[in-house]
Design an enzyme around this catalytic site. Structure first.
Site, PDB file in Angstrom:
ATOM      1  N   GLU A  51       9.925   1.901  -5.378  1.00  0.00           N
ATOM      2  CA  GLU A  51       8.527   2.422  -5.603  1.00  0.00           C
ATOM      3  C   GLU A  51       7.469   1.600  -6.228  1.00  0.00           C
ATOM      4  OE1 GLU A  51       9.762   6.247  -7.649  1.00  0.00           O
ATOM      5  OE2 GLU A  51      10.652   7.134  -5.790  1.00  0.00           O
ATOM      6  N   GLU A  62      16.012   2.636   3.568  1.00  0.00           N
ATOM      7  CA  GLU A  62      16.561   2.394   5.152  1.00  0.00           C
ATOM      8  C   GLU A  62      15.654   1.029   5.596  1.00  0.00           C
ATOM      9  OE1 GLU A  62      16.044   5.172   3.691  1.00  0.00           O
ATOM     10  OE2 GLU A  62      16.835   6.620   4.878  1.00  0.00           O
TER      11      GLU A  62
HETATM   12  N1  THU Z   1      13.509   7.785   0.140  1.00  0.00           N
HETATM   13  C1  THU Z   1      14.358   6.845   0.874  1.00  0.00           C
HETATM   14  O1  THU Z   1      14.595   5.595   0.337  1.00  0.00           O
HETATM   15  N2  THU Z   1      14.575   7.224   2.057  1.00  0.00           N
HETATM   16  C2  THU Z   1      14.420   8.310   2.495  1.00  0.00           C
HETATM   17  O2  THU Z   1      14.884   8.292   3.858  1.00  0.00           O
HETATM   18  C3  THU Z   1      13.875   9.406   2.055  1.00  0.00           C
HETATM   19  C4  THU Z   1      12.997   9.228   0.846  1.00  0.00           C
HETATM   20  C5  THU Z   1      12.906   7.388  -1.026  1.00  0.00           C
HETATM   21  C6  THU Z   1      11.455   7.463  -1.017  1.00  0.00           C
HETATM   22  C7  THU Z   1      11.036   7.763  -2.664  1.00  0.00           C
HETATM   23  O3  THU Z   1      11.318   6.459  -3.443  1.00  0.00           O
HETATM   24  C8  THU Z   1      12.047   8.666  -3.099  1.00  0.00           C
HETATM   25  O4  THU Z   1      13.279   8.667  -1.950  1.00  0.00           O
HETATM   26  C9  THU Z   1      11.606  10.097  -3.153  1.00  0.00           C
HETATM   27  O5  THU Z   1      10.826  10.576  -1.862  1.00  0.00           O
END
Ligand code: THU
Length: 152
Positions: A51, A62
């Site tokens: 993040e 992914e």
């Molecule tokens: N997130 C992922 O890493 N992969 C996904 O397919 C869905 C969402 C993460 C993004 C963010 O850091 C957190 O999950 C909450 O949305």
């Protein structure tokens, strides 16, 4: 491959994704996601979400894994994807986490280049969910639409 072998492969890949989630940098959402991507030669490449203080710049697990693969200069065949996620302290124990829309498109790039339709396993409280990428992203737009069939 026997059903039992496939189940073991799925469980092993999900376990690797759970381990990868431990590397998440997610101080804002506290939602830790791990991805494990199985390539044709048996290699497993992992990713975790990263993040950013500017929220919209955050990278999904992914996407991180796909960037690791494509930045090697190769376009290996993508056979399977395992995704797990949950609030910090309980990864894998929450709702079933499937790849977000953007991640489906990002996964599709490598899938199409390598000519595969990878199976996608998602961890969840009610057991793993199994889908093909083509079910998650039907009629996908991809590199072939722009005349790209390999790295060039
Ligand atoms: N997130 C992922 O890493 N992969 C996904 O397919 C869905 C969402 C993460 C993004 C963010 O850091 C957190 O999950 C909450 O949305």
């Amino acid at each position: 491959m026997s059903e039992e072998t496939a189940r073991l492969q799925r469980d092993a890949l999900l376990a690797t994704a759970r381990e990868a989630a431990r590397g998440a940098y997610a101080p804002y959402s506290k939602f830790h996601v791990g991805a494990a991507l199985l390539l044709e030669d048996g290699t497993v490449v992992t990713g975790a979400n990263v993040e950013n203080a500017s929220y919209g710049l955050s990278l999904c697990a992914e996407t991180v894994a796909i960037a690791k693969i494509l930045s090697t200069g190769k376009t290996p065949k993508l056979e399977a994807v395992a995704v797990t996620g949950g609030l910090a302290g309980a990864p894998g124990a929450g709702d079933t986490v499937t790849p977000c829309g953007r991640c489906r498109q990002v996964l599709n790039e490598l899938a199409q280049l390598g000519g595969t339709d990878p199976v996608v396993w998602s961890d969840g409280a009610e057991g793993p969910l199994e889908m093909r990428l083509s079910e998650m992203l039907p009629h996908a737009f991809g590199p072939a639409h722009l005349g790209i069939t390999g790295r060039g």
